[in-house]
Scaffold this motif. Structure first.
Motif, PDB file in Angstrom:
ATOM      1  N   TYR A 113      -2.660  15.841  -4.246  1.00  0.00           N
ATOM      2  CA  TYR A 113      -2.221  14.515  -3.821  1.00  0.00           C
ATOM      3  C   TYR A 113      -0.894  14.076  -4.444  1.00  0.00           C
ATOM      4  CZ  TYR A 113      -7.017  13.955  -2.065  1.00  0.00           C
ATOM      5  OH  TYR A 113      -8.214  14.102  -1.387  1.00  0.00           O
ATOM      6  N   LYS A 114      -0.070  14.995  -4.894  1.00  0.00           N
ATOM      7  CA  LYS A 114       1.154  14.637  -5.623  1.00  0.00           C
ATOM      8  C   LYS A 114       2.114  13.775  -4.801  1.00  0.00           C
ATOM      9  CE  LYS A 114       3.293  19.167  -4.709  1.00  0.00           C
ATOM     10  NZ  LYS A 114       2.077  19.787  -4.121  1.00  0.00           N
ATOM     11  N   ASP A 115       2.057  13.868  -3.490  1.00  0.00           N
ATOM     12  CA  ASP A 115       2.965  13.092  -2.641  1.00  0.00           C
ATOM     13  C   ASP A 115       2.286  11.894  -1.986  1.00  0.00           C
ATOM     14  OD1 ASP A 115       5.126  14.878  -3.102  1.00  0.00           O
ATOM     15  OD2 ASP A 115       4.300  16.254  -1.598  1.00  0.00           O
ATOM     16  N   ALA A 116       1.082  11.595  -2.421  1.00  0.00           N
ATOM     17  CA  ALA A 116       0.311  10.516  -1.790  1.00  0.00           C
ATOM     18  C   ALA A 116       0.903   9.143  -2.102  1.00  0.00           C
ATOM     19  CB  ALA A 116      -1.139  10.566  -2.253  1.00  0.00           C
ATOM     20  N   LYS A 117       0.836   8.266  -1.109  1.00  0.00           N
ATOM     21  CA  LYS A 117       1.278   6.880  -1.257  1.00  0.00           C
ATOM     22  C   LYS A 117       0.194   5.959  -0.717  1.00  0.00           C
ATOM     23  CE  LYS A 117       5.490   7.554  -2.864  1.00  0.00           C
ATOM     24  NZ  LYS A 117       5.935   7.040  -4.176  1.00  0.00           N
ATOM     25  N   THR A 118       0.340   4.691  -1.001  1.00  0.00           N
ATOM     26  CA  THR A 118      -0.605   3.726  -0.463  1.00  0.00           C
ATOM     27  C   THR A 118      -0.601   3.774   1.060  1.00  0.00           C
ATOM     28  OG1 THR A 118      -1.242   1.396  -0.391  1.00  0.00           O
ATOM     29  CG2 THR A 118       1.112   1.857  -0.459  1.00  0.00           C
ATOM     30  N   GLU A 119      -1.712   3.441   1.670  1.00  0.00           N
ATOM     31  CA  GLU A 119      -1.789   3.394   3.131  1.00  0.00           C
ATOM     32  C   GLU A 119      -1.484   1.992   3.659  1.00  0.00           C
ATOM     33  OE1 GLU A 119      -4.729   7.006   4.317  1.00  0.00           O
ATOM     34  OE2 GLU A 119      -5.745   5.151   3.730  1.00  0.00           O
ATOM     35  N   LEU A 120      -1.152   1.090   2.756  1.00  0.00           N
ATOM     36  CA  LEU A 120      -0.720  -0.249   3.166  1.00  0.00           C
ATOM     37  C   LEU A 120       0.717  -0.184   3.671  1.00  0.00           C
ATOM     38  CD1 LEU A 120      -2.103  -2.302   0.144  1.00  0.00           C
ATOM     39  CD2 LEU A 120      -2.985  -2.385   2.492  1.00  0.00           C
ATOM     40  N   ASN A 121       1.009  -0.896   4.747  1.00  0.00           N
ATOM     41  CA  ASN A 121       2.361  -0.931   5.299  1.00  0.00           C
ATOM     42  C   ASN A 121       3.145  -2.087   4.689  1.00  0.00           C
ATOM     43  OD1 ASN A 121       1.708   1.205   7.011  1.00  0.00           O
ATOM     44  ND2 ASN A 121       1.069  -0.157   8.668  1.00  0.00           N
TER      45      ASN A 121
ATOM     46  N   ALA B 145      -2.351  -6.177 -10.162  1.00  0.00           N
ATOM     47  CA  ALA B 145      -1.069  -6.042 -10.855  1.00  0.00           C
ATOM     48  C   ALA B 145      -0.728  -4.568 -11.072  1.00  0.00           C
ATOM     49  CB  ALA B 145      -1.121  -6.774 -12.190  1.00  0.00           C
ATOM     50  N   ASN B 146      -1.702  -3.797 -11.511  1.00  0.00           N
ATOM     51  CA  ASN B 146      -1.459  -2.380 -11.767  1.00  0.00           C
ATOM     52  C   ASN B 146      -1.153  -1.613 -10.487  1.00  0.00           C
ATOM     53  OD1 ASN B 146      -1.963  -2.973 -14.419  1.00  0.00           O
ATOM     54  ND2 ASN B 146      -3.645  -1.530 -14.671  1.00  0.00           N
ATOM     55  N   VAL B 147      -1.897  -1.907  -9.420  1.00  0.00           N
ATOM     56  CA  VAL B 147      -1.637  -1.237  -8.139  1.00  0.00           C
ATOM     57  C   VAL B 147      -0.214  -1.526  -7.675  1.00  0.00           C
ATOM     58  CG1 VAL B 147      -2.234  -1.168  -5.679  1.00  0.00           C
ATOM     59  CG2 VAL B 147      -4.049  -1.177  -7.393  1.00  0.00           C
ATOM     60  N   PHE B 148       0.215  -2.770  -7.833  1.00  0.00           N
ATOM     61  CA  PHE B 148       1.577  -3.157  -7.446  1.00  0.00           C
ATOM     62  C   PHE B 148       2.608  -2.339  -8.222  1.00  0.00           C
ATOM     63  CE2 PHE B 148       5.414  -5.633  -8.242  1.00  0.00           C
ATOM     64  CZ  PHE B 148       5.814  -5.948  -6.950  1.00  0.00           C
ATOM     65  N   MET B 149       2.442  -2.262  -9.534  1.00  0.00           N
ATOM     66  CA  MET B 149       3.423  -1.549 -10.368  1.00  0.00           C
ATOM     67  C   MET B 149       3.353  -0.042 -10.174  1.00  0.00           C
ATOM     68  SD  MET B 149       3.604  -3.794 -13.881  1.00  0.00           S
ATOM     69  CE  MET B 149       1.840  -3.755 -14.222  1.00  0.00           C
ATOM     70  N   ILE B 150       2.158   0.463  -9.883  1.00  0.00           N
ATOM     71  CA  ILE B 150       2.006   1.893  -9.582  1.00  0.00           C
ATOM     72  C   ILE B 150       2.782   2.241  -8.314  1.00  0.00           C
ATOM     73  CG2 ILE B 150       0.370   3.623  -8.715  1.00  0.00           C
ATOM     74  CD1 ILE B 150      -1.721   2.297 -10.608  1.00  0.00           C
ATOM     75  N   GLU B 151       2.572   1.452  -7.287  1.00  0.00           N
ATOM     76  CA  GLU B 151       3.163   1.751  -5.989  1.00  0.00           C
ATOM     77  C   GLU B 151       4.664   1.470  -5.953  1.00  0.00           C
ATOM     78  OE1 GLU B 151       3.862   2.823  -2.117  1.00  0.00           O
ATOM     79  OE2 GLU B 151       2.135   3.264  -3.385  1.00  0.00           O
ATOM     80  N   TYR B 152       5.077   0.343  -6.503  1.00  0.00           N
ATOM     81  CA  TYR B 152       6.474  -0.065  -6.352  1.00  0.00           C
ATOM     82  C   TYR B 152       7.403   0.572  -7.385  1.00  0.00           C
ATOM     83  CZ  TYR B 152      10.042  -2.992  -4.264  1.00  0.00           C
ATOM     84  OH  TYR B 152      11.152  -3.431  -3.573  1.00  0.00           O
ATOM     85  N   GLU B 153       6.865   0.891  -8.568  1.00  0.00           N
ATOM     86  CA  GLU B 153       7.733   1.403  -9.612  1.00  0.00           C
ATOM     87  C   GLU B 153       7.238   2.696 -10.263  1.00  0.00           C
ATOM     88  OE1 GLU B 153       8.380  -1.904 -12.312  1.00  0.00           O
ATOM     89  OE2 GLU B 153      10.051  -2.558 -11.058  1.00  0.00           O
TER      90      GLU B 153
ATOM     91  N   PHE C 232      -6.685  10.824 -19.306  1.00  0.00           N
ATOM     92  CA  PHE C 232      -5.656  11.477 -18.497  1.00  0.00           C
ATOM     93  C   PHE C 232      -4.263  11.389 -19.135  1.00  0.00           C
ATOM     94  CE2 PHE C 232      -8.371  10.812 -14.479  1.00  0.00           C
ATOM     95  CZ  PHE C 232      -8.761  12.138 -14.455  1.00  0.00           C
ATOM     96  N   LYS C 233      -3.975  10.262 -19.746  1.00  0.00           N
ATOM     97  CA  LYS C 233      -2.718  10.007 -20.478  1.00  0.00           C
ATOM     98  C   LYS C 233      -1.469   9.939 -19.604  1.00  0.00           C
ATOM     99  CE  LYS C 233      -4.207  11.943 -24.926  1.00  0.00           C
ATOM    100  NZ  LYS C 233      -5.584  12.322 -24.519  1.00  0.00           N
ATOM    101  N   THR C 234      -1.197  10.979 -18.845  1.00  0.00           N
ATOM    102  CA  THR C 234       0.042  11.036 -18.051  1.00  0.00           C
ATOM    103  C   THR C 234      -0.261  11.141 -16.560  1.00  0.00           C
ATOM    104  OG1 THR C 234       0.134  13.449 -18.239  1.00  0.00           O
ATOM    105  CG2 THR C 234       1.277  12.167 -19.932  1.00  0.00           C
ATOM    106  N   ASP C 235       0.759  10.889 -15.751  1.00  0.00           N
ATOM    107  CA  ASP C 235       0.641  10.993 -14.284  1.00  0.00           C
ATOM    108  C   ASP C 235      -0.449  10.070 -13.734  1.00  0.00           C
ATOM    109  OD1 ASP C 235       2.639  13.068 -13.844  1.00  0.00           O
ATOM    110  OD2 ASP C 235       1.226  14.403 -14.850  1.00  0.00           O
ATOM    111  N   LEU C 236      -0.651   8.949 -14.402  1.00  0.00           N
ATOM    112  CA  LEU C 236      -1.720   8.036 -13.993  1.00  0.00           C
ATOM    113  C   LEU C 236      -1.486   7.470 -12.597  1.00  0.00           C
ATOM    114  CD1 LEU C 236      -2.334   6.063 -17.325  1.00  0.00           C
ATOM    115  CD2 LEU C 236      -3.554   8.071 -16.467  1.00  0.00           C
ATOM    116  N   HIS C 237      -0.230   7.219 -12.257  1.00  0.00           N
ATOM    117  CA  HIS C 237       0.075   6.649 -10.937  1.00  0.00           C
ATOM    118  C   HIS C 237      -0.321   7.615  -9.819  1.00  0.00           C
ATOM    119  CE1 HIS C 237       3.476   9.096 -12.050  1.00  0.00           C
ATOM    120  NE2 HIS C 237       4.020   8.991 -10.855  1.00  0.00           N
ATOM    121  N   ILE C 238      -0.114   8.906 -10.050  1.00  0.00           N
ATOM    122  CA  ILE C 238      -0.513   9.902  -9.055  1.00  0.00           C
ATOM    123  C   ILE C 238      -2.038  10.016  -9.006  1.00  0.00           C
ATOM    124  CG2 ILE C 238      -0.384  12.336  -8.383  1.00  0.00           C
ATOM    125  CD1 ILE C 238       2.292  12.488  -9.849  1.00  0.00           C
TER     126      ILE C 238
END
Length: 214
Positions: free
Chosen positions: A20-28, A125-133, A170-176
């Motif tokens: 899933y390394k290239d996965a993004k939110t399914e929200l438009n 808040a976390n989902v927002f920062m994960i997805e946007y930044e 997990f420590k790293t790559d949490l957003h992925i």
């Protein structure tokens, strides 16, 4: 239930990132305003439903300035097919007013500031920062919570405590990993009738039981 070993956690992490390394939110969305609104609306509602609702909402209220002056009943009518639309309508208007008054119409980018906005908790808040930044953060929704427990990554009973444990392990790559666990839980490791034949790590699964946060 047996807990995953450190070696198993590292193996699962590697498998999830590879798949899933290239996965993004399914929200438009097209900007941070639209993203935050969509995440707020998605609480206990499907992304598919949110994507049906938001085009008309964003066309009429394209920014926090317009939304801050919106008529509550009008906003309700635009999102009334969304779960808990009464409270969500109030929250997104209040959020827009706060962003206008405190941040000059610019969505804040820190967890501390975001969670002070109406309708925004730690997960949002976390989902927002994960997805946007692409922030190295974990957010635990119903899918992440279920997957984490089925793979023995945690035995915590709340989403917040589960988030803390996953972040520590997990420590790293949490957003992925967040997005990976969301999609894996949504389409394969489902609450009922999980598609075990399509599981990417069946040898690491500890149970098929369903888990829900308190």
């Amino acid at each position: 239930m047996k807990k995953a070993t450190k070696k198993e956690i590292e193996e699962l992490k590697s498998i999830l990132i590879d798949k899933y390394k290239d996965a993004k939110t399914e929200l438009n969305y097209t900007n941070e305003y639209e993203l935050l609104i969509s995440i707020i609306l998605s609480a206990q509602c499907t992304d598919k439903r949110v994507n049906i609702i938001t085009p008309a909402l964003f066309e009429k209220y394209p920014n926090t300035k317009e939304l801050s002056n919106a008529n509550l009943d009008d906003v309700k009518s635009l999102i009334n097919s969304c779960s808990f639309f009464n409270n969500k309508a109030k929250n997104i208007i209040s959020m827009a007013k706060a962003v206008e008054e405190k941040y000059n119409g610019i969505i804040p980018r820190t967890q501390k500031e975001l969670i002070c906005l109406a309708g925004v908790g730690q997960k949002t808040a976390n989902v927002f920062m994960i997805e946007y930044e692409n922030k190295n953060l974990m957010a635990v929704d119903t899918h992440v919570f279920r997957v984490a427990h089925r793979f023995g990554l945690t035995s915590e009973k709340t989403a917040i405590k589960t988030e803390a444990e996953l972040s520590k392990k997990f420590k790293t790559d949490l957003h992925i990993l967040h997005q990976a666990m969301v999609l894996f839980g949504r389409y394969i490791c489902k609450a009922t009738s999980p598609d075990c034949a399509q599981c990417i790590a069946p040898h690491l699964c500890k149970t098929k039981d369903t888990f829900k946060a308190n």
